[in-house]
Structure formats: C-alpha cells, structure tokens
Design a protein around this motif. Structure first.
Motif, short mmCIF file in Angstrom:
data_model
loop_
_atom_site.label_atom_id
_atom_site.label_comp_id
_atom_site.label_asym_id
_atom_site.label_seq_id
_atom_site.Cartn_x
_atom_site.Cartn_y
_atom_site.Cartn_z
N LEU A 291 0.87 -1.36 0.01
CA LEU A 291 -0.15 -0.06 0.06
C LEU A 291 0.99 1.21 -0.06
N THR A 292 0.42 2.17 -0.77
CA THR A 292 1.38 3.48 -1.06
C THR A 292 0.45 4.45 -0.30
N GLY A 293 0.95 5.57 0.21
CA GLY A 293 0.28 6.69 0.74
C GLY A 293 -0.78 6.52 1.80
N VAL A 294 -0.54 5.58 2.46
CA VAL A 294 -1.42 5.22 3.81
C VAL A 294 -1.60 6.59 4.68
N ARG A 295 -2.97 6.85 4.84
CA ARG A 295 -3.16 8.18 5.38
C ARG A 295 -4.27 7.87 6.69
N PRO A 296 -4.60 8.79 7.30
CA PRO A 296 -5.83 8.67 8.27
C PRO A 296 -7.05 8.48 7.48
N VAL A 297 -7.78 7.66 8.04
CA VAL A 297 -9.21 7.13 7.39
C VAL A 297 -10.28 8.58 7.60
N PRO A 298 -10.91 9.09 6.59
CA PRO A 298 -11.53 10.13 6.63
C PRO A 298 -13.12 10.20 7.65
N ASP A 299 -13.63 8.94 7.74
CA ASP A 299 -14.64 8.88 8.53
C ASP A 299 -14.84 7.47 9.07
N GLN A 300 -16.10 7.24 9.84
CA GLN A 300 -16.38 5.81 10.51
C GLN A 300 -16.65 4.84 9.75
N SER A 301 -17.39 4.87 8.75
CA SER A 301 -17.86 4.01 7.83
C SER A 301 -16.85 3.31 7.13
N THR A 302 -15.96 4.33 6.54
CA THR A 302 -14.40 3.78 5.75
C THR A 302 -13.57 3.08 6.87
N ALA A 303 -13.73 3.64 8.33
CA ALA A 303 -12.83 3.06 9.14
C ALA A 303 -13.09 1.52 9.56
N PHE A 331 -6.66 6.09 12.89
CA PHE A 331 -7.88 6.27 13.25
C PHE A 331 -7.73 7.75 14.27
N SER A 332 -8.85 8.48 14.25
CA SER A 332 -8.73 9.75 14.98
C SER A 332 -8.87 9.60 16.28
N GLU A 333 -8.47 10.39 16.98
CA GLU A 333 -8.59 10.42 18.51
C GLU A 333 -10.14 10.26 19.03
N GLY A 338 -14.49 6.46 20.95
CA GLY A 338 -15.88 6.07 20.75
C GLY A 338 -16.49 4.57 20.95
N GLY A 339 -17.36 4.35 20.49
CA GLY A 339 -18.11 3.13 20.67
C GLY A 339 -17.52 1.92 20.05
N TYR A 340 -16.73 2.05 18.84
CA TYR A 340 -15.74 1.21 18.11
C TYR A 340 -14.68 1.14 18.41
N ARG A 341 -13.92 1.87 19.52
CA ARG A 341 -12.70 1.80 19.84
C ARG A 341 -11.98 0.52 19.90
N LYS A 342 -12.73 -0.58 20.30
CA LYS A 342 -11.89 -1.90 20.83
C LYS A 342 -11.86 -2.46 19.19
N LYS A 343 -12.67 -2.15 18.39
CA LYS A 343 -12.32 -2.86 16.91
C LYS A 343 -11.26 -1.91 16.21
N TYR A 344 -10.92 -0.66 16.49
CA TYR A 344 -9.86 0.12 16.06
C TYR A 344 -8.75 -0.17 16.59
N PHE A 345 -8.45 -0.83 18.10
CA PHE A 345 -7.36 -1.42 18.33
C PHE A 345 -6.94 -2.57 17.97
N ARG A 346 -7.94 -3.29 17.73
CA ARG A 346 -7.60 -4.70 17.34
C ARG A 346 -7.15 -4.56 15.79
N ALA A 347 -7.61 -3.65 15.11
CA ALA A 347 -7.16 -3.46 13.75
C ALA A 347 -5.74 -3.04 13.63
N ILE A 348 -5.35 -2.08 14.67
CA ILE A 348 -3.87 -1.49 14.85
C ILE A 348 -3.06 -2.77 15.14
#
Length: 365
Positions: A291-303, A331-333, A338-348
């Motif tokens: 993957l080139t150009g990885v950047r913060p995801v813009p919104d929750q649905s994309t995340a 993922f943004s702070e 938020g309510g999906y934080r555990k999913k995001y930490f798992r993805a990281i």
C-alpha cells in the motif's frame, strides 16, 4: 541508505502486480456455507498450542472451561470418560437458567480467536456439522440464503462459533437474536468471541436501550468467560516497524510474486463498493499486500470497512507493506475514544503484526 531506484517501466517486460481495487469477487451461497471453517491462520491451532500468560490465570482457566465445553459436545475428553463440567450438554429446550453457549470476553490480542478455533477442532463432529465464521459472515449468510433457509441449514449443526461478535445496528440485533434463539431451540451449541460483554452489545453505537430486550435475550444464551491479558502479538517484541517509502513498497510488490499493489485512497474507495463479507475472497491467493500513501481514514464507515479488511488479511497471514503514516495513526482520537474503539485497536494490533511480517519483503540496505 534508502533506495531511490524506480519501479520497472511498463514496457520493461516485467509483469505489474495486481491491485486489490481490481478484485470484485462473487461468492455463491453454497460456497458461503462450505467456507464456514476456521481461516488458514487458525487451521492448525489447538488447546495444546495456546500458551497462557502465567501472570493471567484467567487464560489457563479459559482453556480448561472450553475443554470441558468441547467434552460436553462429544469431544475427545467425553470419549475418554472425562467429566462434562460446567458446560455439559443442555436439553434441546433451553431456559434462561441453562445457557446453551459460551461467550469469550476480553481485550484484543489475548488469543480469543485461537481458543474459539481450538474449540471447533476439539468438538467431535464432522466439519459439515459445525460452523465457524465471523459475525459479518453470519449476517451475510442470512442475506444470501434468507432467514428460514439459514435456520434449516444450521439447525442440524452441533456447534456454531461466531468470531468478532458485535452489534453495529438495530437490524442486526433483531436478526441475530431471532436466529440464535431458533438455533438454540434446535439444540445447536453456541460459542462467540467479542471485546464487549453480551449485555453491553450495541452500547455507544446506536440506541441500545431501545433494544434492551433483544440484547438481554442474546445474553441469556451465553455464559460469559472473561479472558484477561496483554496483546500477545506484541508481548516482548520490538517496536513496530516504521512505514517504508513509496519506492520501497513499489519495488517490493514488483519483486514478490502474488503480491498486490494499491494506492491507499483507491483501495478505500473500492472497499465501499464491495460487501465486507466478500473481503476474504478478495484476499484469496495473495502473498502480500503493498500500500502506498497510507493516511488517516476520513470517516467512521470507511474505518469500519478497513477493520474488516485487516481481519481478513490477518486470518490469511498476508503481510502488509505500506508507506505513509504508521498504522497507529489510521484512526482519529475521536474514533479511538468512541463506541468502536476496541475494533480499531484490534485492527492496529493486527496490521502492525502484518507489517512486521512484511519486513522480509524489503532487502536490507
């Protein structure tokens, strides 16, 4: 020294890597059923290969409890005369005082999926009489087959394992509550993993209080089993590797047969056009993802779509080589609080592990 050599020119005779964004797999309904087995990463795991953290007694206790659960379903321990223990086989007509399943609750990286897959392997039943899938795959199966046909297909099973059990919208709450109630009524045992206790599902995502009866009905099917501990993927390992340059990523993709190469923005746009239940099929056969150009995801649905892709890549042990921002900046702070934080930490956590695996794709300078 960082390489500055460009990727091969299009007319050089070297085949360009495929792009994930060009893949739009169509998965027949019968294939969805046939693929309800543990993914490649967890194909060989067993209770004996799970290594409990000696500082976390709940992990060893979970192995013992799940072994008893498997024995109660006709696993090896039952054949050898072992006691059925806490999770002995319940009557076919369940009550609220006799949960028909076990629910593995704990943080990311404590080995819940390893234990769930081990339970599937330990249950003494033919593969066609036990099912293993993610929550997304289960809801998609209902969409493909219809509710009644899904009940008919799964009602003869001895065990249904549901990984990453989450309720992200009210429709899923009612659907899954109804489905599991029907299956339990047919004598199907349930096992699930989640980062959220069953009585707290949906919290922070939608108006869970309005669906409290459905959520409590779901919780009544399970005996919670808490598993504490740190993320094993990073226990005692060095810091996550820094992102590579665009040139390093591109050259590695060209030099790795079976690798894909995508601009991160293009891939995110493509994920919006493909149902998450097909992300696994989209990753089949890949040896690496670049993957080139990885950047913060813009919104929750994309995340949330990116979380599913990360899970499917991790399941299939596909290394991920990337340039741009590090994965812990995806993922943004606000998202991480938020309510999906555990999913995001798992993805990281999982993407970081896959980035570490991808280090071998780049020659040492």
């Amino acid at each position: 020294m960082v390489s500055t050599t460009a990727a091969p020119e299009p007319n050089s005779g070297i085949t360009a890597p495929a792009a994930l964004a060009d893949r739009e797999p169509q998965v027949p309904a019968e294939q969805l059923v046939a693929e309800l087995v543990p993914p490649p990463r967890f194909d060989a795991v067993r209770f004996a290969t799970y290594v409990p953290d000696p500082h976390q007694p709940s992990q060893a206790a979970a192995v013992e409890a799940l072994s008893s659960f498997a024995a109660g379903l006709g696993g090896p321990a039952a054949k050898n005369g072992g006691r059925r223990g806490l999770f002995r086989r319940a009557p076919r007509t369940p009550t609220r005082t006799t949960p028909r399943g076990v629910y593995l609750d704990g943080g990311y990286g404590v080995g819940k999926t390893h234990l769930l897959a081990s339970l599937w392997h330990a249950t003494d039943a033919p593969a066609e009489r036990k099912a293993f899938g993610t929550f997304v795959e289960l809801t998609n199966l209902v969409g493909a087959l219809g509710f009644q046909q899904t009940v008919a297909t799964l009602s003869g099973h001895r065990l249904l394992c549901i990984d990453e059990f989450e309720l992200d919208d009210p429709g899923d709450t009612v659907l899954v509550s109804s489905l599991l109630s029907k299956l339990v009524g047919h004598g199907v045992a349930l096992a699930a993993t989640s980062n959220t206790l069953p009585g707290k599902l949906g919290e922070g995502r939608f108006a869970a209080a309005d669906f409290l009866r459905e959520i409590q009905g779901l919780a009544a099917h399970f005996t919670p089993l808490r598993i504490d501990g740190e993320d094993y993927r990073h226990r005692g390992l060095p810091k996550a590797p820094a992102p590579r340059t665009d040139d390093e990523v591109t050259r590695a993709a060209y030099g790795t047969p079976g690798a894909s190469l995508d601009d991160f923005g293009d891939l995110l746009a493509h994920l919006a056009r493909v149902h998450p239940s097909r992300y696994g099929a989209m990753c089949e056969g890949l040896t690496a993802v670049a993957l080139t150009g990885v950047r913060p995801v813009p919104d929750q649905s994309t995340a949330l779509r990116l979380v599913v892709l990360a899970d499917r890549l991790y399941d299939r042990e596909v290394p991920v080589l990337a340039s741009g921002v590090p994965f812990d900046a995806l993922f943004s702070e606000e998202m991480l609080a938020g309510g999906y934080r555990k999913k995001y930490f798992r993805a990281i956590s999982r993407l970081t592990a896959l980035a570490r695996d991808a280090g071998r794709l780049v020659p040492a300078s």
